[in-house]
Scaffold this motif. Structure first.
Motif, short mmCIF file in Angstrom:
data_model
loop_
_atom_site.label_atom_id
_atom_site.label_comp_id
_atom_site.label_asym_id
_atom_site.label_seq_id
_atom_site.Cartn_x
_atom_site.Cartn_y
_atom_site.Cartn_z
N ARG A 70 29.76 -19.63 -16.84
CA ARG A 70 30.71 -18.53 -16.69
C ARG A 70 30.78 -18.13 -15.24
NH1 ARG A 70 29.12 -12.38 -18.20
NH2 ARG A 70 27.55 -12.08 -16.61
N LEU A 71 31.90 -17.52 -14.91
CA LEU A 71 32.14 -16.97 -13.58
C LEU A 71 32.75 -15.59 -13.78
CD1 LEU A 71 32.54 -17.31 -10.43
CD2 LEU A 71 34.84 -18.13 -11.00
N VAL A 72 32.21 -14.60 -13.07
CA VAL A 72 32.76 -13.26 -13.10
C VAL A 72 33.09 -12.88 -11.67
CG1 VAL A 72 32.42 -10.85 -13.77
CG2 VAL A 72 31.32 -12.67 -15.10
N ILE A 73 34.36 -12.52 -11.43
CA ILE A 73 34.80 -12.13 -10.09
C ILE A 73 35.64 -10.86 -10.17
CG2 ILE A 73 34.76 -14.46 -9.10
CD1 ILE A 73 37.80 -14.60 -9.56
N ASP A 74 35.68 -10.16 -9.07
CA ASP A 74 36.55 -9.00 -8.93
C ASP A 74 37.35 -9.19 -7.66
OD1 ASP A 74 37.25 -6.20 -9.86
OD2 ASP A 74 36.67 -5.79 -7.79
N ILE A 75 38.66 -9.11 -7.79
CA ILE A 75 39.54 -9.29 -6.64
C ILE A 75 40.23 -7.97 -6.35
CG2 ILE A 75 41.53 -10.55 -5.74
CD1 ILE A 75 40.82 -12.78 -7.78
N ASN A 76 40.06 -7.49 -5.12
CA ASN A 76 40.77 -6.28 -4.73
C ASN A 76 41.56 -6.56 -3.45
OD1 ASN A 76 39.06 -5.81 -2.43
ND2 ASN A 76 37.53 -4.92 -3.80
N ASP A 77 42.11 -5.53 -2.84
CA ASP A 77 42.95 -5.72 -1.66
C ASP A 77 42.17 -6.17 -0.43
OD1 ASP A 77 45.18 -4.99 -3.11
OD2 ASP A 77 45.10 -2.90 -2.47
N ILE A 80 37.10 -10.67 -2.35
CA ILE A 80 36.77 -11.22 -3.65
C ILE A 80 35.27 -11.02 -3.82
CG2 ILE A 80 36.63 -13.30 -5.08
CD1 ILE A 80 39.01 -14.41 -3.42
N ARG A 81 34.88 -10.37 -4.89
CA ARG A 81 33.46 -10.16 -5.16
C ARG A 81 33.04 -11.16 -6.22
NH1 ARG A 81 28.95 -7.85 -2.81
NH2 ARG A 81 27.46 -7.29 -4.42
N LEU A 82 32.12 -12.04 -5.86
CA LEU A 82 31.55 -12.98 -6.82
C LEU A 82 30.41 -12.23 -7.50
CD1 LEU A 82 30.55 -16.68 -6.07
CD2 LEU A 82 29.69 -15.31 -7.94
N ILE A 83 30.65 -11.78 -8.72
CA ILE A 83 29.71 -10.93 -9.44
C ILE A 83 28.64 -11.76 -10.12
CG2 ILE A 83 29.48 -9.22 -11.29
CD1 ILE A 83 32.52 -8.55 -10.65
N ASP A 84 29.05 -12.84 -10.76
CA ASP A 84 28.08 -13.67 -11.46
C ASP A 84 28.62 -15.07 -11.64
OD1 ASP A 84 25.61 -14.08 -12.85
OD2 ASP A 84 26.67 -13.99 -14.76
N ILE A 85 27.75 -16.01 -11.45
CA ILE A 85 28.04 -17.39 -11.81
C ILE A 85 26.78 -17.92 -12.50
CG2 ILE A 85 27.34 -18.25 -9.53
CD1 ILE A 85 29.47 -20.46 -9.89
N ALA A 86 26.98 -18.51 -13.65
CA ALA A 86 25.85 -19.03 -14.42
C ALA A 86 26.27 -20.35 -15.05
CB ALA A 86 25.42 -18.05 -15.50
N VAL A 87 25.38 -21.32 -14.99
CA VAL A 87 25.61 -22.64 -15.58
C VAL A 87 24.46 -22.91 -16.54
CG1 VAL A 87 25.83 -25.11 -15.10
CG2 VAL A 87 26.86 -23.44 -13.54
N ILE A 115 34.72 -13.40 0.72
CA ILE A 115 34.00 -13.37 -0.55
C ILE A 115 32.66 -12.70 -0.27
CG2 ILE A 115 32.95 -14.73 -2.41
CD1 ILE A 115 34.88 -17.02 -1.64
N SER A 116 32.29 -11.76 -1.13
CA SER A 116 30.97 -11.14 -1.01
C SER A 116 30.23 -11.33 -2.32
CB SER A 116 31.10 -9.65 -0.68
OG SER A 116 31.66 -8.94 -1.77
N LEU A 117 28.90 -11.23 -2.25
CA LEU A 117 28.08 -11.38 -3.44
C LEU A 117 26.69 -10.82 -3.17
CD1 LEU A 117 25.87 -13.96 -3.01
CD2 LEU A 117 28.03 -15.20 -3.01
N ALA A 118 25.96 -10.58 -4.23
CA ALA A 118 24.54 -10.23 -4.16
C ALA A 118 23.78 -11.30 -4.93
CB ALA A 118 24.29 -8.86 -4.77
#
Length: 159
Positions: A70-77, A80-87, A115-118
């Motif tokens: 799965r991939l969870v992202i949030d796109i705003n103005d 792009i926030r890469l919230i979660d990626i899991a395989v 793109i930002s992420l934690a």
């Protein structure tokens, strides 16, 4: 390929979450207690994403119709926030996450957004993927590295 998550994907998403939590599976407790802890952690993660990123897009990653992550992202103005990626573990090490990150970078170039992420500091595999893809650490604490990638860091053809 990828498609938006549907309600009938819950069984796979539950399996994926459990599969990604080897840390909890290693706790020396009764199996029922470990399962309850996993369920509670998954509910907490889902609630946190909904509250922090109410417009997040939840994608199911597929290979020949088989769900593999799965991939969870949030796109705003602004980004792009890469919230979660899991395989799922049976598909790890095959370049799936790398391909997803590269596709997200291609999309970010089109939108001209970073793109930002934690990422957890101890998630060596994910850190390797992100560093190899050109992400840099913006800040760190004892648990997470905040990382970012900017389209401006990509060499663009002149003309």
């Amino acid at each position: 390929t990828a498609r938006l998550v549907h309600a009938n994907d819950k069984t796979f998403l539950d399996l994926l979450y459990r599969d990604s939590r080897a840390d909890l599976l290693a706790i020396p407790l009764a199996p029922a207690a470990v399962q309850q802890m996993i369920v509670m952690q998954q509910m907490s993660q889902d609630r946190g994403i909904r509250e922090t990123y109410p417009d997040a897009q939840h994608w199911l990653l597929l290979w020949d119709g088989e769900a593999l992550g799965r991939l969870v992202i949030d796109i705003n103005d602004f980004e792009i926030r890469l919230i979660d990626i899991a395989v799922i573990s049976t598909w790890r090490g095959k370049g799936i996450a790398t391909q997803v990150v590269q596709a997200l970078q291609d999309y970010a170039i089109q939108l001209d957004r970073p793109i930002s992420l934690a990422v957890q500091c101890n998630n060596v595999d994910a850190l390797h993927i992100y560093r190899r893809a050109g992400f840099s650490v913006r800040s760190s604490d004892t648990l997470f590295d905040q990382m970012a990638w900017h389209p401006a860091s990509v060499d663009k053809p002149l003309g």
